[in-house]
Design a protein around this motif. Structure first.
Motif, PDB file in Angstrom:
ATOM      1  N   THR A 201       0.835  -1.210   0.000  1.00 55.87           N
ATOM      2  CA  THR A 201       0.000   0.000   0.000  1.00 55.87           C
ATOM      3  C   THR A 201       0.867   1.256   0.000  1.00 55.87           C
ATOM      4  O   THR A 201       0.568   2.236  -0.700  1.00 55.87           O
ATOM      5  N   LYS A 204       2.196   1.911  -3.426  1.00 59.81           N
ATOM      6  CA  LYS A 204       1.104   2.327  -4.306  1.00 59.81           C
ATOM      7  C   LYS A 204       0.757   3.798  -4.078  1.00 59.81           C
ATOM      8  O   LYS A 204       0.577   4.580  -5.037  1.00 59.81           O
ATOM      9  N   LEU A 205       0.672   4.205  -2.802  1.00 62.15           N
ATOM     10  CA  LEU A 205       0.313   5.587  -2.478  1.00 62.15           C
ATOM     11  C   LEU A 205       1.390   6.579  -2.926  1.00 62.15           C
ATOM     12  O   LEU A 205       1.086   7.651  -3.475  1.00 62.15           O
ATOM     13  N   GLN A 208       1.459   7.047  -6.592  1.00 67.66           N
ATOM     14  CA  GLN A 208       0.324   7.846  -7.059  1.00 67.66           C
ATOM     15  C   GLN A 208       0.449   9.317  -6.672  1.00 67.66           C
ATOM     16  O   GLN A 208       0.170  10.208  -7.482  1.00 67.66           O
ATOM     17  N   TYR A 209       0.924   9.590  -5.432  1.00 68.65           N
ATOM     18  CA  TYR A 209       0.894  10.968  -4.934  1.00 68.65           C
ATOM     19  C   TYR A 209       2.287  11.600  -4.750  1.00 68.65           C
ATOM     20  O   TYR A 209       2.396  12.811  -4.523  1.00 68.65           O
ATOM     21  N   VAL A 215       0.177  12.707  -0.002  1.00 70.73           N
ATOM     22  CA  VAL A 215      -0.794  11.669   0.392  1.00 70.73           C
ATOM     23  C   VAL A 215      -1.752  12.260   1.419  1.00 70.73           C
ATOM     24  O   VAL A 215      -2.982  12.108   1.324  1.00 70.73           O
ATOM     25  N   ILE A 222      -8.468   8.940  -1.422  1.00 77.23           N
ATOM     26  CA  ILE A 222      -7.941   7.580  -1.199  1.00 77.23           C
ATOM     27  C   ILE A 222      -9.078   6.651  -0.822  1.00 77.23           C
ATOM     28  O   ILE A 222      -9.914   6.962   0.042  1.00 77.23           O
ATOM     29  N   LYS A 228      -8.040   5.538   5.266  1.00 75.44           N
ATOM     30  CA  LYS A 228      -8.340   6.977   5.405  1.00 75.44           C
ATOM     31  C   LYS A 228      -8.297   7.393   6.867  1.00 75.44           C
ATOM     32  O   LYS A 228      -7.647   8.380   7.232  1.00 75.44           O
TER      33      LYS A 228
END
Length: 876
Positions: A201, A204-205, A208-209, A215, A222, A228
């Motif tokens: 995870t 992945k985060l 992406q960010y 993030v 998200i 969250k």
């Protein structure tokens, strides 16, 4: 223009990796050296591959860092450094100093921060940097100019990362690697991260960010309520974790490029001395050879003595007149592993202060008959004491020329082996370095002359040790005379029936094809059985068997995995059998064809100075290790035959010698009673353990009792016994407890010998054969458990080795003194094999039985089973 290069070594990380990658090693002082060896070997390899202009090494300090001050739980719970590793660090720093490698360490900062600062400083100077570490934290420092070398698989493999490799493999940049750590945390450093966010995870985060901060700014976008909520609740912790994971690159340190320049200004002499002290024989070869200067621990190598080169028969005759009383010798030989080609190049002699180099090869060309006629009286003179190194080889090559070596008084190789059987090699160069503290240099004739110069001093030093360790009987009555016996056996060899070998090859190929088809039928598919990848797919995907173990490349299908699956599908036993067959075929059918000598015999080398237990080993080929679990394995023994139609093969096998030795050493009344009354020991043990009358003992009970009997000898635990006899761990424990209840002195012996091993770091046999067991003092539970098992087993297995070796010496002596044609030709652990002439059968049987059974006075009788046949198979 080629850039300059800097290697930065992560001292603690690399030492830690080496410590756990290598087995325990100690030097003569008892200092643990495995981490030092691994580190130094790795350093040499890096120097060779990278060819750096600069090298530095960084270390952590014990003082708390700024991270500890900001977060008191930083690195909390980390396992304390084992003392066996801790004691090696001061020595490493000595080594680095001797190699002129600068050390960087500073209170308040970790080694990582020093690495970061040094690497960024060098990068600005356009120097190519190689950070060598086992710690992936350093990956955040990677760039186009900074390579992070991660050591893997112990110390033998490595992966090199720059910024491109980071993006390719992880999908993040080196600096984003810090953000990943901020989210997922790091259990090894006790960095908390965000609960519920794992590695997958986190990557992945960040992919992406881009960062922890981004993030946190995009929490609403998200998916996943739990993630969250955790990001909201632990947002400050995420930022703080990122800060803790960030390596500082501006530590206030002075860096002078000239002072860290890699060069050869370091003290080679002192470094070689350090390697001698640490017993790093293989690494010594990587250092330049130099003369040793006078130091407290070493002395200057003496000038080469004057010697005479004997290269004519006339000179040989003159030299022979000066060889009196005592003769120190060293033979330069060739092709010892191929009997028909084994020969002598030169013989080096030191007698009465006169030194000779006998050019055997040249003299042989001049007049072989005269050469032998001159040498024979010298080397067959019983009153002329001979001291040599590896006398077995001398016996062997002399025998080819009809010279029967007599008057052998000492063998420095065998004595050194007895003093410490764990070293693995006992070359004279090493003995001179270790015992005399002399760094001997040179090669060829010059080196060998030095050998015979120092041989008297080596002999004296080893003689004193043999006396100190009370090994006189073991050395002078067992091992020293055994050198002649083994040489005799090697020259005799074991005859092979080539036609039978060809037939056996066809039989194996047929059986392999048959089993292969059976496997294909059970699998419902054809595949490469020898390919772990293809086999794994069949077993775990097609047949859906439970996955036992996975590797990086897929499913594991090793022997342990197959054993665990043996009751899950009939294909498993077939695969195990197939593997055995193909191994037997390649090793003992095709393999033996390559080692049959001109006389249709196999002359296996019987090695006396290899095993730590005292057992002999067999090489080129190994005839002690023919697997006989399957009939096809036993069939291999059919190709080994007697010398001719007038002789047969005799096999004499000690019955349960290790259990008898255990009864003697433990002085256990019940166990002694069983052997004295010639009971079936396994049936009696079954009766005792299962508490049933002897007549009610079933075959299963006896089988399990047998496993307990032999397991006890090897210090078996309940887990291993349960696995071996396929019962629960609780049942296995009950069997062991019941055994010790019936044989209490065996239990006492096991406990006592472990204490002895822990107190003195070695154990001994009944003849004072010594085995050092550094493992028993390890703080690593697995390694210590191994040490405990070795302490329990070594006196038993080693004493059995003492007994059969002494029996070999006595049997050979009787056969020789009676001028019998029958000879010893092989030893396989507890078994002696002889080629016996038919008209001598009764006499030889009587000799063998008497000498083997009466060789040693134990509290229990030694019993020998004798069988006779035309082949080894028939005699077994």
């Amino acid at each position: 223009m080629v850039k300059e290069r800097l290697i930065i070594l992560d001292g603690h990380s690399l030492m830690n990796r080496a410590f756990y990658a290598l087995p325990p090693l100690t030097n003569a002082e008892g200092l643990h050296t495995n981490a030092l060896y691994g580190f130094t070997a790795m350093l040499f390899k890096m120097q060779e591959e990278i060819k750096p202009n600069y090298i530095v090494c960084t270390f952590d300090r014990k003082a708390p860092t700024f991270r500890h001050e900001e977060y008191k739980d930083y690195k909390a719970g980390r396992k304390k450094m084992p003392p066996e590793l801790g004691e090696q660090f001061p020595v490493l720093k000595e080594l680095l100093e001797l190699m002129s490698i600068n050390i960087f360490e500073i209170d308040g900062f970790e080694a990582d921060d020093l690495i970061g600062t040094l690497s960024k400083f060098a990068e600005k100077k356009d120097i190519e940097v190689y950070i060598v570490t086992g710690d992936r934290d350093a990956l955040q420092l990677a760039s186009d100019n900074i390579k992070v070398v991660i050591t893997k698989k112990g110390m033998s493999e490595k992966e090199i990362y720059d910024s491109n490799r980071m993006v390719e493999e992880f999908g993040v940049t080196p600096t984003q690697f810090i953000d990943v750590k901020g989210l997922m945390g790091d259990s090894s450093d006790n960095i908390p991260g965000v609960p519920g966010i794992g590695e997958k995870t986190a990557y992945k985060l960040i992919q992406q960010y881009g960062s922890v901060e981004n993030v946190l700014q995009n929490i609403d976008n998200i998916s996943g309520a739990k993630i969250k909520n955790n990001l909201i609740e632990y947002r400050e912790q995420a930022i703080f974790s990122k800060k803790l994971a960030t390596i500082i690159t501006n530590v206030p340190i002075d860096i002078d490029l000239d002072s860290i320049k890699s060069n050869e200004r370091y003290d080679i002499t002192a470094l070689r001395q350090m390697f001698f002290r640490l017993q790093f024989k293989s690494l010594l070869d990587k250092l330049p050879q130099v003369e040793i200067s006078e130091t407290p621990t070493s002395r200057t190598e003496e000038a080469l003595v004057e010697y005479e080169t004997v290269d004519t028969i006339e000179k040989l005759n003159k030299a022979a007149q000066n060889i009196k009383e005592e003769l120190f010798m060293y033979l330069e030989t060739e092709n010892l592993h191929i009997y028909s080609k084994a020969d002598i190049n030169r013989i080096y002699i030191n007698s009465q202060g006169k030194y000779y180099v006998v050019d055997f090869k040249k003299l042989k060309e001049e007049d072989e008959k005269s050469l032998v006629e001159v040498l024979k009286p010298i080397f067959e003179d019983k009153t002329l004491m001979k001291i040599g190194h590896d006398n077995k080889s001398t016996f062997l090559v002399f025998r080819k020329y009809g010279i029967k070596l007599k008057g052998v008084a000492f063998d420095t190789k065998i004595a050194a082996y007895l003093i410490d059987s764990s070293k693995g090699e006992y070359e004279l160069t090493t003995l001179i370095q270790e015992l005399l503290k002399i760094d001997i240099i040179g090669e060829g004739e010059e080196l060998y002359v030095k050998f015979i110069t120092y041989l008297p001093q080596i002999k004296k030093a080893l003689e004193e040790k043999v006396h100190e360790f009370s090994m006189e009987k073991l050395f002078y009555e067992v091992e020293l005379p055994l050198t002649e016996v083994l040489a005799f056996m090697e020259t005799e060899g074991f005859k092979v029936d080539k036609e039978k070998l060809e037939e056996l090859g066809k039989k194996f190929r047929s059986e392999i094809d048959k089993v292969q088809e059976e496997i294909y039928e059970l699998a419902g598919d054809e595949f490469n059985i020898g390919s772990p990848k293809q086999l794994g797919k069949i077993l775990f995907e097609k047949l859906d068997l439970p996955v036992v173990k996975k590797t990086k490349t897929g499913y594991s299908t090793n022997a342990e995995v197959l054993e665990e699956l043996s009751d899950k599908h009939p294909i498993i036993d077939k695969i195990t059998y197939y593997r055995q067959l193909t191994k037997l075929h390649s090793t003992y059918v095709e393999g033996l064809k390559n080692v049959i000598d001109f006389d249709n015999k196999i002359h296996s080398s019987l090695n006396q100075a290899v095993t730590t237990t005292g057992r002999l080993s067999s090489t080129e080929p190994n005839l002690q290790n023919i697997p006989i679990k399957y009939e096809m394995g036993r069939e291999i023994r059919k190709i080994f035959v007697s010398n001719n139609e007038n002789s047969v093969i005799l096999s004499a096998d000690y019955s349960q010698i290790e259990l008898r030795v255990l009864a003697h050493i433990a002085d256990d009344e019940n166990l002694i009673d069983a052997f004295v009354n010639h009971s079936d020991i396994h049936t009696k043990t079954a009766s005792e353990v299962f508490r049933v009358p002897i007549e009610e003992v079933t075959s299963l009970m006896r089988s399990r009792a047998k496993a307990v009997n032999f397991g006890i000898v090897y210090g078996i635990g309940d887990f291993s016994l349960a696995k071996d006899i396929k019962v629960t761990k609780k049942e296995a424990k009950n069997y062991i407890d019941a055994y010790f209840e019936r044989y209490p002195n065996v239990k006492k012996y096991m406990e006592d010998i472990v204490r002895v091993g822990e107190d003195q770091s070695f154990v001994t046999t009944i003849l004072n054969r010594r085995r050092y067991i550094p493992e028993i003092s390890s703080s690593n539970k697995v390694v210590k458990a191994l040490g405990i098992r070795l302490a329990m087993n070594t006196p038993i297995q080693g004493s059995a080795a003492d007994i059969i070796k002494l029996a070999m010496v006595n049997v050979h002596k009787q056969l020789t003194e009676r001028n019998l044609m029958s000879t010893l030709i092989l030893q396989v652990h507890d078994e002696l094999i002889l080629n016996v002439y038919k008209n001598e059968i009764n006499e030889v049987q009587e000799i063998v039985k008497k000498e083997m059974e009466q060789v040693f006075n134990l509290r229990v009788p030694l019993e020998v089973d004798i069988n006779i046949g035309d082949t080894w198979y028939e005699a077994k």
